[in-house]
Design a protein around this motif. Structure first.
Motif, PDB file in Angstrom:
ATOM      1  N   ALA A 275       1.125  -1.357   0.099  1.00  0.00           N
ATOM      2  CA  ALA A 275       0.081  -0.184   0.450  1.00  0.00           C
ATOM      3  C   ALA A 275       0.782   1.351   0.270  1.00  0.00           C
ATOM      4  O   ALA A 275       1.695   0.494   0.585  1.00  0.00           O
ATOM      5  CB  ALA A 275      -0.429  -0.438   1.275  1.00  0.00           C
ATOM      6  N   ASP A 276       0.555   2.515  -0.498  1.00  0.00           N
ATOM      7  CA  ASP A 276       1.385   3.644  -0.393  1.00  0.00           C
ATOM      8  C   ASP A 276      -0.684   3.870   0.062  1.00  0.00           C
ATOM      9  O   ASP A 276      -1.245   4.863   0.024  1.00  0.00           O
ATOM     10  CB  ASP A 276       1.657   4.339  -1.523  1.00  0.00           C
ATOM     11  N   SER A 277       0.105   5.626   1.044  1.00  0.00           N
ATOM     12  CA  SER A 277      -0.746   6.312   2.056  1.00  0.00           C
ATOM     13  C   SER A 277      -0.056   7.701   1.566  1.00  0.00           C
ATOM     14  O   SER A 277       1.319   7.769   1.974  1.00  0.00           O
ATOM     15  CB  SER A 277      -1.281   5.895   2.695  1.00  0.00           C
ATOM     16  N   GLU A 278      -1.483   8.889   2.212  1.00  0.00           N
ATOM     17  CA  GLU A 278      -1.177  10.326   2.220  1.00  0.00           C
ATOM     18  C   GLU A 278      -1.410  11.157   3.089  1.00  0.00           C
ATOM     19  O   GLU A 278      -3.265  10.619   2.986  1.00  0.00           O
ATOM     20  CB  GLU A 278      -0.336  10.970   0.750  1.00  0.00           C
ATOM     21  N   VAL A 279      -1.501  10.907   4.427  1.00  0.00           N
ATOM     22  CA  VAL A 279      -2.560  11.279   5.131  1.00  0.00           C
ATOM     23  C   VAL A 279      -3.401  12.969   4.232  1.00  0.00           C
ATOM     24  O   VAL A 279      -3.339  14.128   4.306  1.00  0.00           O
ATOM     25  CB  VAL A 279      -1.368  11.960   6.406  1.00  0.00           C
ATOM     26  N   GLY A 280      -4.500  12.810   4.531  1.00  0.00           N
ATOM     27  CA  GLY A 280      -5.519  13.768   4.014  1.00  0.00           C
ATOM     28  C   GLY A 280      -5.051  13.355   2.634  1.00  0.00           C
ATOM     29  O   GLY A 280      -6.505  14.123   1.883  1.00  0.00           O
ATOM     30  N   LYS A 281      -5.127  12.503   2.189  1.00  0.00           N
ATOM     31  CA  LYS A 281      -5.082  12.504   0.625  1.00  0.00           C
ATOM     32  C   LYS A 281      -5.326  11.198  -0.503  1.00  0.00           C
ATOM     33  O   LYS A 281      -5.686  10.735  -1.120  1.00  0.00           O
ATOM     34  CB  LYS A 281      -4.034  13.053  -0.285  1.00  0.00           C
ATOM     35  N   GLY A 282      -5.723  10.216   0.922  1.00  0.00           N
ATOM     36  CA  GLY A 282      -6.301   8.667   0.880  1.00  0.00           C
ATOM     37  C   GLY A 282      -5.339   7.774   0.818  1.00  0.00           C
ATOM     38  O   GLY A 282      -4.161   8.358   0.996  1.00  0.00           O
ATOM     39  N   SER A 283      -5.278   5.989   0.565  1.00  0.00           N
ATOM     40  CA  SER A 283      -5.135   5.168   0.305  1.00  0.00           C
ATOM     41  C   SER A 283      -5.085   4.431  -0.944  1.00  0.00           C
ATOM     42  O   SER A 283      -6.492   4.550  -1.617  1.00  0.00           O
ATOM     43  CB  SER A 283      -5.160   4.287   1.043  1.00  0.00           C
ATOM     44  N   ARG A 284      -4.372   4.195  -1.056  1.00  0.00           N
ATOM     45  CA  ARG A 284      -3.766   3.320  -2.543  1.00  0.00           C
ATOM     46  C   ARG A 284      -3.323   1.551  -2.128  1.00  0.00           C
ATOM     47  O   ARG A 284      -2.335   1.287  -1.366  1.00  0.00           O
ATOM     48  CB  ARG A 284      -2.842   3.109  -3.799  1.00  0.00           C
ATOM     49  N   PHE A 285      -4.770   0.041  -2.259  1.00  0.00           N
ATOM     50  CA  PHE A 285      -3.741  -0.797  -1.801  1.00  0.00           C
ATOM     51  C   PHE A 285      -3.808  -1.349  -3.148  1.00  0.00           C
ATOM     52  O   PHE A 285      -4.461  -1.351  -4.536  1.00  0.00           O
ATOM     53  CB  PHE A 285      -4.737  -1.534  -1.151  1.00  0.00           C
ATOM     54  N   TYR A 286      -2.720  -2.228  -3.166  1.00  0.00           N
ATOM     55  CA  TYR A 286      -2.532  -2.928  -4.111  1.00  0.00           C
ATOM     56  C   TYR A 286      -1.799  -4.218  -4.713  1.00  0.00           C
ATOM     57  O   TYR A 286      -1.715  -5.005  -2.884  1.00  0.00           O
ATOM     58  CB  TYR A 286      -0.788  -2.299  -4.878  1.00  0.00           C
ATOM     59  N   PHE A 287      -2.464  -5.449  -5.248  1.00  0.00           N
ATOM     60  CA  PHE A 287      -2.354  -6.704  -5.046  1.00  0.00           C
ATOM     61  C   PHE A 287      -2.303  -7.504  -6.009  1.00  0.00           C
ATOM     62  O   PHE A 287      -2.730  -7.528  -7.228  1.00  0.00           O
ATOM     63  CB  PHE A 287      -2.855  -7.312  -3.793  1.00  0.00           C
ATOM     64  N   THR A 288      -1.127  -7.813  -6.344  1.00  0.00           N
ATOM     65  CA  THR A 288      -1.371  -9.298  -7.587  1.00  0.00           C
ATOM     66  C   THR A 288      -1.487  -9.882  -7.854  1.00  0.00           C
ATOM     67  O   THR A 288      -1.718 -11.250  -6.237  1.00  0.00           O
ATOM     68  CB  THR A 288       0.425  -8.989  -8.087  1.00  0.00           C
ATOM     69  N   MET A 289      -1.584 -10.839  -8.832  1.00  0.00           N
ATOM     70  CA  MET A 289      -2.494 -12.266  -9.331  1.00  0.00           C
ATOM     71  C   MET A 289      -1.069 -13.243 -10.281  1.00  0.00           C
ATOM     72  O   MET A 289      -1.169 -12.028 -10.886  1.00  0.00           O
ATOM     73  CB  MET A 289      -4.159 -12.439  -9.220  1.00  0.00           C
ATOM     74  N   PRO A 290      -1.032 -14.122 -10.670  1.00  0.00           N
ATOM     75  CA  PRO A 290      -1.127 -14.974 -11.338  1.00  0.00           C
ATOM     76  C   PRO A 290      -1.821 -14.476 -12.626  1.00  0.00           C
ATOM     77  O   PRO A 290      -3.555 -14.611 -12.123  1.00  0.00           O
ATOM     78  CB  PRO A 290      -0.354 -16.326 -11.588  1.00  0.00           C
ATOM     79  N   ILE A 291      -1.555 -14.202 -14.440  1.00  0.00           N
ATOM     80  CA  ILE A 291      -2.918 -14.627 -14.953  1.00  0.00           C
ATOM     81  C   ILE A 291      -3.333 -15.854 -15.706  1.00  0.00           C
ATOM     82  O   ILE A 291      -4.236 -15.983 -16.301  1.00  0.00           O
ATOM     83  CB  ILE A 291      -2.171 -13.294 -16.517  1.00  0.00           C
ATOM     84  N   MET A 292      -2.443 -16.828 -15.133  1.00  0.00           N
ATOM     85  CA  MET A 292      -2.755 -18.071 -15.605  1.00  0.00           C
ATOM     86  C   MET A 292      -1.687 -19.403 -14.854  1.00  0.00           C
ATOM     87  O   MET A 292      -1.033 -19.153 -14.404  1.00  0.00           O
ATOM     88  CB  MET A 292      -2.422 -18.410 -16.871  1.00  0.00           C
ATOM     89  N   ALA A 293      -2.285 -20.609 -15.137  1.00  0.00           N
ATOM     90  CA  ALA A 293      -1.771 -21.454 -13.793  1.00  0.00           C
ATOM     91  C   ALA A 293      -0.348 -21.481 -14.121  1.00  0.00           C
ATOM     92  O   ALA A 293      -0.224 -21.974 -15.474  1.00  0.00           O
ATOM     93  CB  ALA A 293      -2.649 -22.416 -13.677  1.00  0.00           C
ATOM     94  N   GLU A 294       0.463 -22.418 -13.565  1.00  0.00           N
ATOM     95  CA  GLU A 294       1.994 -22.504 -14.227  1.00  0.00           C
ATOM     96  C   GLU A 294       1.856 -23.662 -15.224  1.00  0.00           C
ATOM     97  O   GLU A 294       1.167 -25.124 -14.163  1.00  0.00           O
ATOM     98  CB  GLU A 294       3.078 -21.667 -12.629  1.00  0.00           C
ATOM     99  N   VAL A 295       2.612 -24.135 -15.185  1.00  0.00           N
ATOM    100  CA  VAL A 295       2.669 -24.885 -16.883  1.00  0.00           C
ATOM    101  C   VAL A 295       4.382 -25.428 -16.187  1.00  0.00           C
ATOM    102  O   VAL A 295       4.687 -25.447 -16.431  1.00  0.00           O
ATOM    103  CB  VAL A 295       2.586 -24.806 -18.010  1.00  0.00           C
TER     104      VAL A 295
END
Length: 298
Positions: A275-295
């Motif tokens: 995440a990143d955030s700034e007081v008074g300006k909001g927060s942003r949460f990020y998370f990653t996922m694979p786009i396909m199964a590993e072969v």
């Protein structure tokens, strides 16, 4: 020469802003010919232990509060129904039953979160992964939160290009639910919460925080215009038993387990969350996922 009786004490050692240690020390006098000839002092750093104890105490206090509140409301509403005093007022009777159902569901979510947190800490969450559409997941998450957002006078927006994702839909919606619920709690009326996604290996659109999203991944983003967080709180936000500001937790509800559980779910999928955030300006949460199964290559 003999040793006298040892004394166990603790103290707080402070230096600059980055140095603060809690230590226990044992002072053991050395006695020779009936007189103290010296002292053996052993120090033990208990900073982490004390911090964990404090977080556990805050966690237990918060969970107790979260259990007591719906239980009290549940007992009150069912008591009114059982007394028969609402038999002549069917609309009020229905309202009390709905209140009881809502509070029982709140209790169920709390218990499930605690159980899932324990499984997640041990890497034992059951995942039923499927090939999905990222946009579809985000729309389902937005639809589920629409009622709460509307009551808070907050707008939910989904802005993402089509992208595949390989994940357990129930667990990923659980992550979205936690992030969106937190965003609603800490946002003011009239603001917007935006859900978006970015494929790894593509143009980061001027957002350096997305430049390290790897090819073969999709990065989901939940962005609000709320209160924001100071750096010292942001650094610990995904830790277990982390309550953040206890006053915020008590005023707005929650056990403090949600983001730790989100991290466990995301990491068990092979992703990352930050995440990143700034007081008074909001927060942003990020998370990653694979786009396909590993072969697996033979």
């Amino acid at each position: 020469m003999t040793a006298g009786k040892a004394a166990l004490c603790d103290c707080l050692m402070k230096g600059n802003e980055e140095f603060e240690k809690r230590v226990e020390y044992t002072a053991n006098p050395l006695i020779e010919d009936g007189r103290i000839s010296g002292m053996v002092i052993a120090f033990q750093d208990v900073t982490d232990r004390r911090r964990l104890e404090r977080m556990k105490e805050e966690f237990i206090s918060t969970v107790s509060h979260e259990l007591r509140t719906p239980l009290t409301a549940l007992r009150a509403s069912l008591g009114l129904v059982a007394s028969g005093s609402l038999d002549s007022r069917p609309e009020k009777l229905k309202q009390m039953i709905q209140m009881a159902i809502g509070n029982s569901e709140r209790l169920m979510r709390l218990v499930n979160n605690i159980l899932d947190f324990d499984r997640g800490e041990k890497g034992r969450l059951v995942l039923n992964r499927k090939q999905l559409e990222a946009v579809g997941l985000m729309r389902r998450a937005a639809d589920a939160a629409e009622h709460s957002a509307s009551l808070a006078q907050i707008t939910l927006k989904v802005n993402a290009a089509s992208s595949p994702v390989y994940a357990d839909p129930v667990r990923i919606l659980q992550v979205f639910n936690e992030l969106i619920t937190n965003a609603i709690k800490f946002s003011m009326p009239g603001t917007t919460i935006q859900l978006s996604a970015q494929l790894g290996g593509m143009n980061a659109l001027g957002r350096p925080e997305l430049c390290f999203v790897r090819k073969g991944e999709v990065c989901f983003i939940v962005e609000d215009e709320g209160l924001g967080m100071p750096p010292e709180k942001l650094a610990r936000i995904f830790e277990r038993f982390q309550q953040g500001d206890g006053s915020d937790t008590r005023a707005l509800g929650g056990t403090g387990l949600g983001l730790a559980l989100c991290r466990a779910i995301v990491e068990q999928h092979g992703g990352r969350i930050w995440a990143d955030s700034e007081v008074g300006k909001g927060s942003r949460f990020y998370f990653t996922m694979p786009i396909m199964a590993e072969v697996e290559v033979p």
